[in-house]
Scaffold this active site. Structure first.
Site, PDB file in Angstrom:
ATOM      1  CG  HIS A   1       0.408   2.148   2.710  1.00  0.00           C
ATOM      2  ND1 HIS A   1       1.366   1.389   3.343  1.00  0.00           N
ATOM      3  CD2 HIS A   1      -0.754   1.891   3.376  1.00  0.00           C
ATOM      4  CE1 HIS A   1       0.803   0.728   4.354  1.00  0.00           C
ATOM      5  NE2 HIS A   1      -0.481   1.014   4.399  1.00  0.00           N
TER       6      HIS A   1
ATOM      7  CB  ALA B   1      -8.555   3.695   3.511  1.00  0.00           C
ATOM      8  CG  MET B   2      -6.575  -1.195  -0.665  1.00  0.00           C
ATOM      9  SD  MET B   2      -5.484  -2.108   0.472  1.00  0.00           S
ATOM     10  CE  MET B   2      -4.076  -2.339  -0.591  1.00  0.00           C
ATOM     11  CD  GLU B   3      -1.808  -0.166   1.099  1.00  0.00           C
ATOM     12  OE1 GLU B   3      -2.883   0.007   1.718  1.00  0.00           O
ATOM     13  OE2 GLU B   3      -1.004  -1.064   1.375  1.00  0.00           O
ATOM     14  CG  ASN B   4      -6.221  -0.091  -4.171  1.00  0.00           C
ATOM     15  OD1 ASN B   4      -5.957  -1.223  -3.793  1.00  0.00           O
ATOM     16  ND2 ASN B   4      -7.305   0.555  -3.780  1.00  0.00           N
TER      17      ASN B   4
ATOM     18  CD  GLU C   1      -0.456  -1.821   6.481  1.00  0.00           C
ATOM     19  OE1 GLU C   1      -0.571  -0.673   6.975  1.00  0.00           O
ATOM     20  OE2 GLU C   1      -0.881  -2.109   5.342  1.00  0.00           O
TER      21      GLU C   1
ATOM     22  CG  HIS D   1      -2.119   4.417   7.108  1.00  0.00           C
ATOM     23  ND1 HIS D   1      -1.348   3.899   8.118  1.00  0.00           N
ATOM     24  CD2 HIS D   1      -2.430   3.367   6.309  1.00  0.00           C
ATOM     25  CE1 HIS D   1      -1.198   2.594   7.942  1.00  0.00           C
ATOM     26  NE2 HIS D   1      -1.850   2.241   6.849  1.00  0.00           N
ATOM     27  CD  GLU D   2      -4.875   3.557   3.528  1.00  0.00           C
ATOM     28  OE1 GLU D   2      -4.156   2.839   2.799  1.00  0.00           O
ATOM     29  OE2 GLU D   2      -5.283   3.180   4.651  1.00  0.00           O
TER      30      GLU D   2
ATOM     31  CD  GLU E   1      -2.989  -4.985   2.321  1.00  0.00           C
ATOM     32  OE1 GLU E   1      -3.296  -3.814   2.035  1.00  0.00           O
ATOM     33  OE2 GLU E   1      -2.133  -5.284   3.149  1.00  0.00           O
TER      34      GLU E   1
HETATM   35  C1  7MK Z   1      -5.854  -0.469   8.455  1.00  0.00           C
HETATM   36  C2  7MK Z   1      -5.073  -2.716   4.768  1.00  0.00           C
HETATM   37  C3  7MK Z   1      -4.549  -1.406   4.229  1.00  0.00           C
HETATM   38  C4  7MK Z   1      -6.596  -2.648   9.163  1.00  0.00           C
HETATM   39  C5  7MK Z   1      -6.176  -1.360   9.463  1.00  0.00           C
HETATM   40  C6  7MK Z   1      -5.937  -0.848   7.127  1.00  0.00           C
HETATM   41  C7  7MK Z   1      -6.367  -2.171   6.823  1.00  0.00           C
HETATM   42  C8  7MK Z   1      -6.708  -3.044   7.840  1.00  0.00           C
HETATM   43  C9  7MK Z   1      -5.534   0.110   6.021  1.00  0.00           C
HETATM   44  C10 7MK Z   1      -6.412  -2.638   5.405  1.00  0.00           C
HETATM   45  C11 7MK Z   1      -4.290  -0.308   5.261  1.00  0.00           C
HETATM   46  N1  7MK Z   1      -3.286  -1.699   3.552  1.00  0.00           N
HETATM   47  O1  7MK Z   1      -3.741   0.777   4.599  1.00  0.00           O
HETATM   48  O2  7MK Z   1      -3.302  -0.733   6.156  1.00  0.00           O
HETATM   49 ZN    ZN Z   2      -1.789   0.463   5.943  1.00  0.00          ZN
END
Ligand code: 7MK
Ligand code: ZN
Length: 880
Positions: free
Chosen positions: A307, A268-271, A326, A303-304, A127
């Site tokens: 998503h 972090a990242m929600e893959n 978001e 949060h992740e 992302e």
């Molecule tokens: C949080 C994108 C990701 C800024 C704040 C996050 C990112 C940037 C985590 C990276 C997220 N999708 O889960 O929003």
């Molecule tokens: Zn997010």
């Protein structure tokens, strides 16, 4: 102009993709130096798109193309064109299978976008537009495909090979290699692709979903971190249960994996099925992580995970819709944390964050709507506006609809749009369709930037017993949006009678009063009046209870009104807000006149609050915390950097002196007794105790210093150790140096703890801090290639140390610009984030303005600036 202006992308230019991709089969031969990526894409023309020029243009950057074949026929370079950003096939049928093979170089990838090396492992971050650095593709979120991923790597170096979905095959290959194949049954956009290769260990647990399915949970970390995963695992399980109960959302795969990596640009990242985390948001043990870290982990894990429905099952049509996933997901994680801990304290902290980051952004040169209109680099728009204000916009809709209707509306959203890539407008339409409400005017919250200011006046007429509130809304101009239409604003209010209790509320024309308590008024016009009747004395209005809308409030409260609200308001948020308004007033008074006295009634109120046995300690700590120096700066026409610092130190010292005995008692009474527990009660106790210690240390007496040193040495938990260390470093002298030394010796091999060692030095208000920061840049443990380390030293100095960063000689600005120029070729995302520390240069005095402007110009003059940094620097300088 300094360089070719990069292309800017506009929402209005959105067109559906000409081709869709139904299926992707990827084969990676992994090697840090040179990885081969073979991609087989099944494409077809999009029936919903208008026909273009017959070519097919795929995104791709920094790829060494080795082979292209269409429907199993190798193509020659006359059949396609390649440039720095794309591969274009000149003639294509309506359906085709495209095969490409490229080479990439993870070890040279310092931008940490695409496939890169972090320590001994390989990982991805796609992302927003990182997938195009892995293979040629239609790298846009409205192209959703099913993925099959084959990973081949050396078995000893990379025993663990992960990707999205379910593992469907694994086998040994000759030459010490092995192969693992993954299959993700859910169509997804390319930004949700992930792979991991490494020598990792996993903590495992499981979760039984509401409908009785068993889900395997795995958290992968480097083996030495296995003892720091408990809290993350418990947080995940809580989040999964909560999402079932509150939103009716169940997890949908048989396995859910989290991987902690130490080099990561964001949180972090929600893959899909394989969340990749900055290890800061996974690893915690009481002796290595603070209460704030534990809280952060719980929130980010949730949060992740959330998503999976708000982002993955339903994703964004294009990146202008980023807040669709978001804003909603932040709202969901805020609500989750509120339910896990103390709702009141959570709301205070969320609003504090909004005011500290989003309000300034909304009033500065990069102000943009929750749904932006245009951008040069999408990575610059992962902002407080898209995230935090976006969450407030969802919260307002939830409050306007009420809990039952809002749940019906989100149910409808999940049902109607599952598997689709949609817009914020689709979201609002679900709110409307489920509730029957017209949110036409409300939609302006998505497309008008700027923070509305509510100016409220109250008029009491003793003869008629009527109290009239006149409310005007005004939103200042923002770049590209000069005139603003009025917003639809929910305004929760109450009226306090002379005894401090809520009055029954009856508006003129209403047959009867509503029960004492809070009422929500809805503003739609530039000016509105509300006339409350049947009042026997002038009430004190409690406005914006619970902070119902992201607005600024102007009401001419007297000190006595604020003290009254602080003591009596039935709304906890507004008790805190009244205290903060009062503190802000006292501090700004001291800035204007350092000799201004502090009225006695202030100390009385402070003492009463401190000694109130019924009060929640966490809430009390929030009430008694001074507004930050940068927040005070935001409240001034021209930021008086040194005046604010002097006032801040002076008031802190006065509180310490005048309340010494009470603070000492609070400190002693709340010291740690048992083992560490991360509960609202225990962390509230620690917060209050450490706040008291902070005030006591300002006085500079030997007793406080001794208490501080013993707390540091006792080392009960990292919360207490860091609180003491911070105070000792600010105190300076041999004690400060000794504590830093001890801390370093104990923790130099724990990278996340070492980050704290760097940041505590970078945020010290001692006069020699920048000199120290410069020295630390040369420390063997410092590296520009690790974003956490950069943030802990450079980021902390530039964004959390107003008085030293904004030194009048401009040395802080030179330091920042040098770091931006150094970092930009390595990691433009991090460089551009740092640069934002100067974006509000116009808020300072002419001398500082000139110094900052010169540094921004110096950056802009650089030949090889990234789009990321270019966009921030050029927008910073645009005329108003
Ligand atoms: C949080 C994108 C990701 C800024 C704040 C996050 C990112 C940037 C985590 C990276 C997220 N999708 O889960 O929003
Ligand atoms: Zn997010």
């Amino acid at each position: 102009m300094y360089r070719n202006t990069p292309h800017s992308i506009s929402l209005h230019d959105y067109r559906p993709p000409e081709f869709l991709i139904d299926r992707v089969d990827l084969r990676f031969e992994l090697d840090p130096e040179r990885t081969s990526v073979e991609a087989r894409l099944r494409l077809r023309r999009n029936p919903a798109a208008t026909r273009g020029d017959g070519t097919l243009r795929l995104h791709g950057e920094q790829l060494d193309l080795e082979q292209v074949a269409m429907d199993d026929h190798p193509l020659t370079p006359t059949d396609y064109r390649v440039d720095a950003e794309s591969l274009t096939l000149l003639r294509v049928p309506d359906r085709l299978t495209l095969l490409t093979r490229v080479r990439i170089h993870p070890n040279l990838n310092t931008a940490l976008e695409g496939l890169y090396q972090s320590g001994d492992m390989l990982c991805t971050q796609c992302e927003a537009e990182g997938f195009r650095r892995i293979t040629y593709f239609l790298d846009r979120p409205d192209v959703m495909a099913r993925y099959g991923t084959t990973l081949v790597a050396d078995r000893r170096r990379f025993p663990v090979l992960l990707s999205n979905g379910n593992r469907v095959e694994s086998q040994d290959l000759p030459d010490g290699r092995h192969l693992v194949r993954w299959e993700d049954p859910f169509p997804k956009p390319s930004y949700l692709f992930a792979l991991i290769a490494g020598d990792l260990s996993a903590v495992e647990d499981r979760f039984i979903t509401a409908s009785g399915r068993e889900v395997e949970l795995k958290i992968y970390v480097e083996p030495h971190n296995l003892d720091k995963c408990d809290h993350a695992m418990r947080s995940l399980q809580k989040a999964m249960r909560w999402d079932e109960e509150r939103f009716g959302r169940e997890y949908d795969l048989d396995v859910f994996m989290i991987v902690a990596v130490s080099h990561f640009n964001m949180g972090a990242m929600e893959n899909k099925g394989l969340n990749v985390f900055n290890d800061k948001y996974v690893l915690a043990r009481p002796d290595t992580a603070t209460d704030a870290d534990f809280e952060g982990i719980e929130g980010v894990i949730a949060h992740e995970y959330f998503h999976n429905w708000t982002g993955n099952r339903i994703t964004c049509r294009d990146w202008f819709q980023l807040s669709l996933k978001e804003g909603f997901t932040v709202y969901r994680d805020q609500e989750f944390s509120a339910d896990m801990g103390s709702r009141g304290v959570k709301r205070i902290n969320d609003v504090r964050l909004l005011r500290a980051h989003q309000f300034p952004e909304d009033g500065g040169p990069m102000a943009h709507p929750v749904r932006p209109e245009s951008y040069i680099e999408i990575n610059n728009f992962y902002t407080a506006t898209v995230y935090q204000k976006g969450a407030e916009v969802v919260r307002m809709q939830a409050n306007l609809l009420g809990p039952e209707r809002f749940r019906q509306a989100t149910d409808l959203y999940f049902e109607r749009h599952d598997g689709q890539a949609v817009t914020t407008d689709d979201f609002v339409r679900c709110m409307e369709d489920a509730s029957g409400r017209d949110l036409g005017q409300f939609r302006r919250w998505y497309d008008q930037a700027g923070t509305p200011e509510l100016t409220v006046a109250g008029d009491y007429d003793a003869t008629s017993g009527a109290y009239t509130l006149t409310i005007r809304q005004y939103t200042p101009p923002t770049p590209g949006q000069v005139v603003k239409a009025p917003f639809h604003i929910p305004l929760a209010i109450g009226l306090l009678g002379p005894d401090g209790r809520d009055l029954p509320l009856r508006l003129a024309g209403e047959p009867s009063a509503t029960a004492p308590g809070t009422r929500v008024l809805e503003l739609r016009e530039v000016e509105e009046r509300f006339c409350f009747i049947d009042l026997t004395a002038r009430p004190v209005p409690s406005l914006l209870r619970g902070f119902p809308a992201p607005v600024k409030l102007r009401f001419d409260y007297s000190d006595d009104d604020l003290l009254f609200l602080m003591a009596h308001d039935s709304d906890g948020f507004n008790r805190w807000d009244a205290a903060q308004t009062l503190l802000q007033r006292l501090l700004l008074g001291l800035v204007a006149d350092p000799e201004a006295g502090i009225p006695e009634h202030f100390f009385d109120a402070f003492r009463r609050a401190l000694l109130d046995p019924s009060s929640d300690r966490a809430l009390l700590a929030e009430v008694l915390t001074l507004p930050s120096e940068s927040y005070l700066g935001d409240q001034m026409e021209v930021v008086d950097v040194d005046g604010i610092h002097r006032a801040y130190m002076a008031l802190g010292r006065l509180v310490g002196e005048r309340l010494r005995e009470d603070l000492l008692r609070v400190y002693r009474d709340n010291r740690e007794t048992g083992p560490y527990a991360f509960t609202p009660e225990a962390s509230g106790r620690r917060a209050l105790k450490n706040l008291a210690l902070g005030y006591l240390m300002r006085v500079g007496d030997a007793q406080a210093l001794q208490d501080c040193q013993s707390q540091f040495a006792a080392g009960h938990n990292m919360t207490d150790v860091m609180a003491a260390l911070r105070l000792l470093v600010d105190h300076g002298g041999a004690e400060g140096a000794q504590a830093l030394d001890d801390f370093y010796r104990r923790w130099s091999r724990e990278s996340l703890v070492l980050d704290k060692w760097f940041s505590v030095q970078a945020t010290s208000s001692r006069p020699d801090t920048l000199e120290r920061v410069r020295q630390l840049m040369g420390h063997t443990d410092f590296s520009l290639r690790n974003p956490n380390r950069v943030r802990s030293l450079v980021g902390a100095f530039c964004t959390a140390n107003q008085v030293r960063f904004h030194a009048v000689d401009g040395d802080g600005y030179r330091f920042l610009a040098d770091r931006v120029l150094e970092l930009d070729p390595l990691n433009p995302q991090i460089a551009s984030r740092l640069l934002k520390a100067m974006i509000r240069w116009r808020c300072f005095d002419p001398g500082r303005q000139a110094l900052m402007r010169a540094e921004i110009e110096r950056i802009l003059a650089s030949e090889e600036l990234s789009n990321d940094a270019f966009e921030v620097a050029s927008k910073a300088l645009e005329s108003r």
